[in-house]
Design a protein around this motif. Structure first.
Motif, PDB file in Angstrom:
ATOM      1  N   ILE A  91      15.553 -21.230-103.525  1.00 38.82           N
ATOM      2  CA  ILE A  91      14.141 -21.618-102.619  1.00 38.82           C
ATOM      3  C   ILE A  91      13.654 -20.238-101.936  1.00 38.82           C
ATOM      4  N   ALA A  92      14.532 -19.338-101.542  1.00 42.95           N
ATOM      5  CA  ALA A  92      14.283 -18.137-100.833  1.00 42.95           C
ATOM      6  C   ALA A  92      13.735 -17.317-101.841  1.00 42.95           C
ATOM      7  N   GLU A  93      13.727 -17.408-103.057  1.00 43.94           N
ATOM      8  CA  GLU A  93      13.081 -16.665-104.101  1.00 43.94           C
ATOM      9  C   GLU A  93      11.736 -17.388-104.747  1.00 43.94           C
ATOM     10  N   SER A  94      11.372 -18.379-104.153  1.00 46.60           N
ATOM     11  CA  SER A  94      10.203 -19.184-104.660  1.00 46.60           C
ATOM     12  C   SER A  94       9.160 -19.365-103.619  1.00 46.60           C
ATOM     13  N   ARG A  95       8.153 -19.369-104.148  1.00 48.62           N
ATOM     14  CA  ARG A  95       6.745 -19.717-103.329  1.00 48.62           C
ATOM     15  C   ARG A  95       6.452 -21.315-103.364  1.00 48.62           C
ATOM     16  N   LEU A  96       6.987 -22.058-104.430  1.00 44.18           N
ATOM     17  CA  LEU A  96       6.854 -23.486-104.245  1.00 44.18           C
ATOM     18  C   LEU A  96       7.949 -24.157-105.137  1.00 44.18           C
ATOM     19  N   VAL A  97       8.556 -25.165-104.501  1.00 48.45           N
ATOM     20  CA  VAL A  97       9.486 -26.020-104.937  1.00 48.45           C
ATOM     21  C   VAL A  97       9.043 -27.318-105.352  1.00 48.45           C
TER      22      VAL A  97
ATOM     23  N   HIS B 177      12.256 -28.176 -93.530  1.00 45.01           N
ATOM     24  CA  HIS B 177      12.361 -26.827 -93.210  1.00 45.01           C
ATOM     25  C   HIS B 177      11.032 -26.392 -93.506  1.00 45.01           C
ATOM     26  N   ASN B 178       9.928 -27.028 -93.731  1.00 41.72           N
ATOM     27  CA  ASN B 178       8.443 -26.755 -93.890  1.00 41.72           C
ATOM     28  C   ASN B 178       8.581 -25.756 -94.967  1.00 41.72           C
ATOM     29  N   ILE B 179       9.076 -25.939 -95.935  1.00 41.43           N
ATOM     30  CA  ILE B 179       9.050 -25.166 -97.308  1.00 41.43           C
ATOM     31  C   ILE B 179       8.053 -25.899 -98.384  1.00 41.43           C
ATOM     32  N   PRO B 180       6.874 -24.941 -98.779  1.00 43.52           N
ATOM     33  CA  PRO B 180       5.880 -25.738 -99.752  1.00 43.52           C
ATOM     34  C   PRO B 180       6.588 -26.500-100.854  1.00 43.52           C
ATOM     35  N   THR B 181       6.221 -27.818-100.902  1.00 39.71           N
ATOM     36  CA  THR B 181       7.114 -28.735-101.954  1.00 39.71           C
ATOM     37  C   THR B 181       5.846 -29.693-102.625  1.00 39.71           C
ATOM     38  N   LEU B 182       6.086 -29.814-103.704  1.00 44.58           N
ATOM     39  CA  LEU B 182       5.388 -30.886-104.419  1.00 44.58           C
ATOM     40  C   LEU B 182       6.666 -31.811-104.920  1.00 44.58           C
ATOM     41  N   ALA B 183       6.376 -32.919-105.322  1.00 42.14           N
ATOM     42  CA  ALA B 183       7.072 -34.022-105.964  1.00 42.14           C
ATOM     43  C   ALA B 183       6.306 -34.548-107.037  1.00 42.14           C
ATOM     44  N   PHE B 184       6.885 -35.020-108.211  1.00 40.44           N
ATOM     45  CA  PHE B 184       6.494 -36.303-109.149  1.00 40.44           C
ATOM     46  C   PHE B 184       7.525 -36.723-109.725  1.00 40.44           C
ATOM     47  N   TRP B 185       7.250 -38.002-110.085  1.00 40.04           N
ATOM     48  CA  TRP B 185       8.342 -38.823-110.761  1.00 40.04           C
ATOM     49  C   TRP B 185       7.632 -40.034-111.548  1.00 40.04           C
ATOM     50  N   GLN B 186       8.450 -40.652-112.395  1.00 40.39           N
ATOM     51  CA  GLN B 186       8.154 -41.868-113.231  1.00 40.39           C
ATOM     52  C   GLN B 186       7.811 -43.042-112.438  1.00 40.39           C
ATOM     53  N   ASN B 187       7.153 -43.996-113.059  1.00 37.41           N
ATOM     54  CA  ASN B 187       7.212 -45.418-112.476  1.00 37.41           C
ATOM     55  C   ASN B 187       6.568 -45.597-111.156  1.00 37.41           C
ATOM     56  N   GLY B 188       5.863 -44.529-110.818  1.00 39.78           N
ATOM     57  CA  GLY B 188       5.181 -45.081-109.261  1.00 39.78           C
ATOM     58  C   GLY B 188       5.832 -45.267-108.096  1.00 39.78           C
ATOM     59  N   PHE B 189       5.600 -46.228-107.782  1.00 43.82           N
ATOM     60  CA  PHE B 189       6.399 -46.887-106.442  1.00 43.82           C
ATOM     61  C   PHE B 189       7.164 -47.996-106.777  1.00 43.82           C
TER      62      PHE B 189
ATOM     63  N   ASN C 282      -1.500 -25.238-110.685  1.00 42.31           N
ATOM     64  CA  ASN C 282      -2.538 -24.073-110.925  1.00 42.31           C
ATOM     65  C   ASN C 282      -3.746 -23.910-109.904  1.00 42.31           C
ATOM     66  N   GLU C 283      -4.076 -24.884-109.351  1.00 41.11           N
ATOM     67  CA  GLU C 283      -5.215 -24.952-108.389  1.00 41.11           C
ATOM     68  C   GLU C 283      -4.524 -23.875-107.156  1.00 41.11           C
ATOM     69  N   ILE C 284      -3.268 -24.251-106.535  1.00 40.45           N
ATOM     70  CA  ILE C 284      -3.016 -23.581-105.280  1.00 40.45           C
ATOM     71  C   ILE C 284      -2.000 -22.251-105.518  1.00 40.45           C
ATOM     72  N   TRP C 285      -1.916 -21.837-106.836  1.00 38.69           N
ATOM     73  CA  TRP C 285      -0.758 -20.855-107.129  1.00 38.69           C
ATOM     74  C   TRP C 285      -1.237 -19.461-106.415  1.00 38.69           C
ATOM     75  N   ASP C 286      -2.227 -19.251-106.429  1.00 33.99           N
ATOM     76  CA  ASP C 286      -2.605 -17.784-105.790  1.00 33.99           C
ATOM     77  C   ASP C 286      -2.411 -17.718-104.232  1.00 33.99           C
ATOM     78  N   ASN C 287      -2.368 -18.858-103.819  1.00 36.31           N
ATOM     79  CA  ASN C 287      -2.038 -18.923-102.374  1.00 36.31           C
ATOM     80  C   ASN C 287      -1.638 -20.067-101.919  1.00 36.31           C
ATOM     81  N   VAL C 288      -0.306 -20.338-102.289  1.00 36.18           N
ATOM     82  CA  VAL C 288       0.469 -21.733-101.901  1.00 36.18           C
ATOM     83  C   VAL C 288       0.380 -21.730-100.506  1.00 36.18           C
ATOM     84  N   ASP C 289       0.651 -20.639 -99.554  1.00 31.30           N
ATOM     85  CA  ASP C 289       0.830 -20.875 -98.203  1.00 31.30           C
ATOM     86  C   ASP C 289      -0.677 -21.311 -97.370  1.00 31.30           C
ATOM     87  N   LYS C 290      -1.537 -20.800 -98.029  1.00 29.83           N
ATOM     88  CA  LYS C 290      -2.831 -21.386 -97.529  1.00 29.83           C
ATOM     89  C   LYS C 290      -3.248 -22.628 -97.671  1.00 29.83           C
TER      90      LYS C 290
END
Length: 233
Positions: free
Chosen positions: A149-155, A170-182, A214-222
């Motif tokens: 995580i310390a070497e990553s801008r996005l998890v 920890h307030n680490i920039p994070t996305l999630a995705f998975w199968q089968n919705g809810f 792709n949309e946020i890559w250049d400035n994930v923290d923003k």
């Protein structure tokens, strides 16, 4: 001890408590005198809202110029009433679709983090990735996750895991995705998860997740510091 009058208190030690439709309540929730949660409340007086015990007092940082960390789930054993191997095949196809849709820069900086499963399962997963893309970077699960995580801008977490809650804590920039919705959730909590979907933290398809990266890559923290994103977190 309880038969002799001791009080029995238990603290939450992972995710899916109160949310997972197939195991609520769990045996420890039923048997404890008080159950200490990671913050959620219940109409039952035995549930006491507290904080995330796993992350309290621990600091984890990220690198806003670092790479992309994709955290994989393990292949399940045949302990379910459905075909877990078929399910995992579909899951892996999702993972490949996600990587394929990434722009050049995040794709170049991706690390695939495998779970700490047994060696045979891990070997099969490594070979799957190798057959898909020989140049992709694989971590076999032995590196400390906080170091990755310390070497990553996005998890990115690819299933509904405790790691999502830990990263949010920890307030680490994070996305999630998975199968089968809810499908795996209780009706009562779906609106909470929908908040994450509405604000771009949770995605229900590989394509949507890749588009967000792709949309946020250049400035994930923003993006991560935007008010609506932080409120959703």
């Amino acid at each position: 001890k309880t038969e002799n009058g001791s009080k029995y208190y238990i603290g939450q030690h992972g995710n899916h408590y109160f949310t997972y439709r197939y195991s609520f309540p769990r045996i420890e929730e039923q048997t404890a005198d008080k159950f200490l949660t990671w913050g959620w409340k219940s109409k039952f007086s035995k549930f006491i809202p507290m904080f995330n015990f796993k992350t309290a007092g621990i600091k984890v940082s990220h690198n806003n110029k670092g790479g992309l960390l994709l955290i994989e789930r393990p292949q399940s054993k045949r302990m379910r009433t459905w075909d877990v191997h078929s399910e995992f095949y579909n899951y892996f196809e999702d993972q490949k679709n996600f990587v394929s849709e990434l722009a050049k820069e995040p794709k170049k900086k991706i690390t695939i983090r495998l779970s700490r499963s047994n060696s045979n399962i891990k070997l099969n997963e490594t070979l799957r990735w190798f057959n898909f893309n020989r140049s992709i970077k694989i971590d076999d699960g032995r590196t400390k996750l906080e170091n990755l995580i310390a070497e990553s801008r996005l998890v990115i977490h690819t299933y509904d895991t405790t790691g999502i809650l830990e990263n949010f804590s920890h307030n680490i920039p994070t996305l999630a995705f998975w199968q089968n919705g809810f499908d795996h959730l209780r009706e009562l909590v779906k609106s909470d998860y929908q908040i994450l979907v509405d604000n771009g933290l949770l995605h229900l398809s590989a394509q949507s997740t890749a588009n967000k990266v792709n949309e946020i890559w250049d400035n994930v923290d923003k993006w991560w510091s935007e008010r609506n994103v932080q409120d959703a977190r």
